[in-house]
Design a protein around this motif. Structure first.
Motif, PDB file in Angstrom:
ATOM      1  N   LEU A   1       0.768  -1.096   0.067  1.00 51.72           N
ATOM      2  CA  LEU A   1       0.003  -0.038   0.027  1.00 51.72           C
ATOM      3  C   LEU A   1       0.750   1.347  -0.001  1.00 51.72           C
ATOM      4  N   ILE A   2       0.388   2.238  -0.800  1.00 53.31           N
ATOM      5  CA  ILE A   2       0.902   3.652  -0.593  1.00 53.31           C
ATOM      6  C   ILE A   2      -0.337   4.541   0.119  1.00 53.31           C
ATOM      7  N   ILE A   3      -0.105   4.993   1.249  1.00 53.87           N
ATOM      8  CA  ILE A   3      -1.113   5.656   1.932  1.00 53.87           C
ATOM      9  C   ILE A   3      -0.716   7.235   1.916  1.00 53.87           C
ATOM     10  N   ARG A   4      -1.632   8.210   1.517  1.00 55.83           N
ATOM     11  CA  ARG A   4      -1.256   9.424   1.253  1.00 55.83           C
ATOM     12  C   ARG A   4      -2.249  10.300   1.827  1.00 55.83           C
ATOM     13  N   GLY A   5      -1.842  11.658   2.508  1.00 55.53           N
ATOM     14  CA  GLY A   5      -2.818  12.317   3.079  1.00 55.53           C
ATOM     15  C   GLY A   5      -3.135  11.960   4.480  1.00 55.53           C
ATOM     16  N   ASP A   6      -4.565  12.349   4.594  1.00 55.95           N
ATOM     17  CA  ASP A   6      -5.260  12.167   6.184  1.00 55.95           C
ATOM     18  C   ASP A   6      -5.452  10.835   6.413  1.00 55.95           C
TER      19      ASP A   6
END
Length: 344
Positions: free
Chosen positions: A265-270
């Motif tokens: 996974l790439i998790i981006r932001g809030d």
């Protein structure tokens, strides 16, 4: 053996100038498997205020001692490493393991020859067992006593509020509330700091308890994070050419034998409402798919097994990030800040 071969392929690809040029994640339709993660409800138990109890005095506690009606008897003392309380007039009594009332009675018996029917007051002003830490982009980060019930918003206020910066003559907020979090007993509580601080959302205003770590993240962060089935789960300094391959190729990093590469996974932001992208790292390593450019603040999570539901894997990744990074911050805070205070 398969993982070893893939890591070897990774190193080869990173050094090979003919490898496919990395691309931006937003330009690769196959990877835009963005999922909407509903904000997890906060357990009602976190809205119960901390009730101060009659704690036994411990080494390191600070006590304010005075004799009623007698001038020059007020003194704040710290329980010494030997467990003793060293008060004025050469008075030494046991402190560790006793209640403040018992310490008061001991001191009273010692000063009877100096004062007529003395009334000794012993008040706790700092308790090592009843404190919380707030670190990051607040004006006065540190460890605070928790001697009464305190909400999370009040805790931020007690630490001076959010830190401001100046950019081209304009005051700006340098905190990133969307990446801030609170850790209790090693677990992240799903608080939306943006809703709490900016919107005054009372549904996010939990009570602080002893041992809590509150982290107000930086909005100017230039780091990426890789967690899960990797050799080193630490932040890495971001650069404009950073890709998943280059990140894994850094010295000391890499994948461990339990890594499941088809569902990275790439998790981006809030953290409470993130953009999530599912990446087949195995295909990237074999050259079947493009390497990917990263952005500051990205979280890369490598699972140990496949997950049927992307939302479940995302929640796991966000919780691992908050709890792991929070414990590291707590250690760094204790060693760097509290250690410095002890040396003064």
């Amino acid at each position: 053996m398969k993982i070893i071969m893939l890591i070897g392929t990774l190193c080869f690809m990173f050094s090979c100038t003919t490898h496919r040029k990395p691309i931006k994640i937003t330009g690769y339709p196959k990877l835009q498997q963005e999922t909407t993660i509903k904000r997890k409800a906060i357990d009602p138990k976190f809205f119960s205020p901390y009730k101060t109890e009659r704690n036994l005095v411990e080494i390191g506690d600070a006590l304010e001692i005075s004799i009623f009606g007698q001038s020059n008897t007020l003194s704040t003392v710290t329980v010494a490493p030997d467990g003793k309380v060293y008060y004025l007039f050469g008075v030494t009594v046991q402190g560790e393991g006793l209640y403040v009332e018992e310490i008061s009675e001991q001191i009273k018996s010692k000063v009877l020859k100096l004062f007529n029917n003395p009334e000794v007051s012993v008040l706790p002003v700092k308790s090592t067992s009843s404190s919380f830490s707030i670190i990051g982009k607040v004006k006065s980060p540190g460890q605070y006593n928790l001697l009464s019930s305190l909400t999370l918003r009040q805790a931020v206020t007690q630490a001076g509020g959010l830190m401001d910066g100046v950019f081209r003559g304009t005051t700006i907020q340098v905190a990133s509330l969307k990446k801030s979090f609170i850790i209790r007993e090693g677990e992240a509580i799903p608080v939306d700091f943006h809703a709490l601080i900016e919107k005054g959302d009372a549904s996010q205003n939990i009570y602080v308890h002893p041992g809590d770590y509150i982290y107000i993240a930086s909005g100017l962060s230039q780091e990426v994070y890789i967690l899960g089935a990797v050799n080193a789960a630490y932040p890495a300094a971001y650069n404009d050419e950073m890709t998943i391959i280059s990140l894994l190729s850094e010295s000391g990093r890499g994948l461990n034998k339990d890594a499941y590469l088809k569902q990275v996974l790439i998790i981006r932001g809030d953290l409470q409402d993130p953009e999530v992208y599912e990446v087949n790292l195995e295909a990237i390593l074999s050259g079947e798919e493009h390497d990917l450019y990263l952005q500051p603040g990205d979280i890369i999570f490598v699972p140990e097994k496949p997950y049927k539901f992307l939302a479940e894997l995302t929640r796991l990744a966000c919780n691992v990030f908050a709890s792991s990074f929070g414990r590291r911050l707590g250690r760094d805070f204790s060693e760097d800040v509290l250690g410095l205070e002890d040396d003064r």
